[in-house]
Design an enzyme around this catalytic site. Structure first.
Site, short mmCIF file in Angstrom:
data_model
loop_
_atom_site.label_atom_id
_atom_site.label_comp_id
_atom_site.label_asym_id
_atom_site.label_seq_id
_atom_site.Cartn_x
_atom_site.Cartn_y
_atom_site.Cartn_z
N GLU A 1 -32.61 9.20 -20.29
CA GLU A 1 -33.64 8.55 -19.48
C GLU A 1 -32.96 7.63 -18.47
OE1 GLU A 1 -36.47 4.67 -20.02
OE2 GLU A 1 -36.41 6.06 -21.71
N ARG B 1 -29.60 2.36 -17.61
CA ARG B 1 -30.24 1.43 -16.69
C ARG B 1 -29.23 0.60 -15.90
NH1 ARG B 1 -35.28 -0.87 -17.23
NH2 ARG B 1 -35.34 -0.26 -19.44
N LYS C 1 -43.67 5.64 -27.81
CA LYS C 1 -42.49 4.78 -27.83
C LYS C 1 -42.89 3.45 -28.49
CE LYS C 1 -40.22 1.95 -24.27
NZ LYS C 1 -39.91 1.90 -22.82
N GLY D 1 -33.58 -2.99 -28.34
CA GLY D 1 -32.73 -3.69 -29.30
C GLY D 1 -32.07 -2.79 -30.32
N THR E 1 -39.40 3.27 -17.35
CA THR E 1 -40.04 2.12 -16.72
C THR E 1 -40.96 2.56 -15.58
OG1 THR E 1 -37.93 0.99 -17.19
CG2 THR E 1 -39.63 -0.29 -16.12
N GLY F 1 -30.31 1.54 -25.07
CA GLY F 1 -30.18 1.14 -23.68
C GLY F 1 -29.02 0.21 -23.43
N SER F 2 -29.28 -1.10 -23.46
CA SER F 2 -28.27 -2.09 -23.08
C SER F 2 -27.02 -2.03 -23.96
CB SER F 2 -28.86 -3.50 -23.13
OG SER F 2 -29.34 -3.81 -24.42
#
Length: 203
Positions: free
Chosen positions: A45, A22, A135, A164, A75, A184-185
């Site tokens: 993704e 992302r 999910k 997370g 998203t 992700g992050s």
């Protein structure tokens, strides 16, 4: 040639990790995707919250075709976005929540689809709609115990823990019953991908 998948079940067969890329430029997104693929992490993704996101998705879809790997969009919250995702050549779509209109849209577009849930009510609605893979979001808030609790009333549902998750807690969610985890992050940390690669072959 990109290998298409007909369902989320097929997408995650034998695959326990998905990376969510992302907010990176198209070039950087492709770089991270190729690094993940090289480490054996095959499910990628790319969120499409903006035009930049769609540009990154298109770039990674092209790279995925060269490697024969499926690429999805994240998203996705409107039928219009779902249509654009299908037109981009992506294989699957992911949403943060459950919207039955998007379930129908994904089917019309021929996309494997993974909507987000966080309650028993949402899981029940999803199963009535014919979904078996969901999910679980946000997983870090729900906690590993949530996955154990949901296995009782919903043994037929397969969950991908998202939100997370990082290399430090991924195993706890897999051990609690998640079939796969999405990262992700945490990927902003360069050490995450090699650490996650160790989980790829973990049973």
């Amino acid at each position: 040639m990109e290998r298409r998948v007909s369902s989320v079940a097929e997408l995650f067969e034998g695959r326990r990790i998905m990376v969510i890329l992302r907010g990176f430029s198209p070039g950087r997104t492709v770089e991270l995707a190729e690094r993940a693929w090289g480490l054996g992490i095959e499910v990628v993704e790319v969120p499409v919250q903006s035009e930049d996101g769609f540009a990154a998705l298109s770039a990674v879809v092209k790279a995925g075709r060269r490697s024969g790997l499926p690429v999805g969009a994240g998203t996705v919250i409107t039928p219009g976005q779902m249509q654009r995702v299908a037109e981009s050549g992506a294989t699957f779509a992911v949403s943060p929540g459950l919207d039955l209109a998007l379930v129908a849209s994904a089917r019309e577009c021929g996309l494997a689809y993974l909507p987000g849930v966080g309650t028993a009510t949402e899981i029940q609605a999803a199963t009535v709609a014919g979904l078996t893979h969901l999910k679980a979001f946000p997983a870090s808030v729900l906690g590993p115990g949530w996955f154990r609790a949901m296995r009782g009333p919903f043994p037929q549902v397969t969950f991908v823990a998202t939100g997370g998750i990082d290399a430090g807690n991924a195993a706890a969610f897999l051990d609690a019953g998640a079939a796969a985890v999405a990262i992700g992050s945490a990927l902003e940390d360069e050490e995450q991908l090699p650490l996650l690669a160790r989980i790829v072959g973990r049973k």
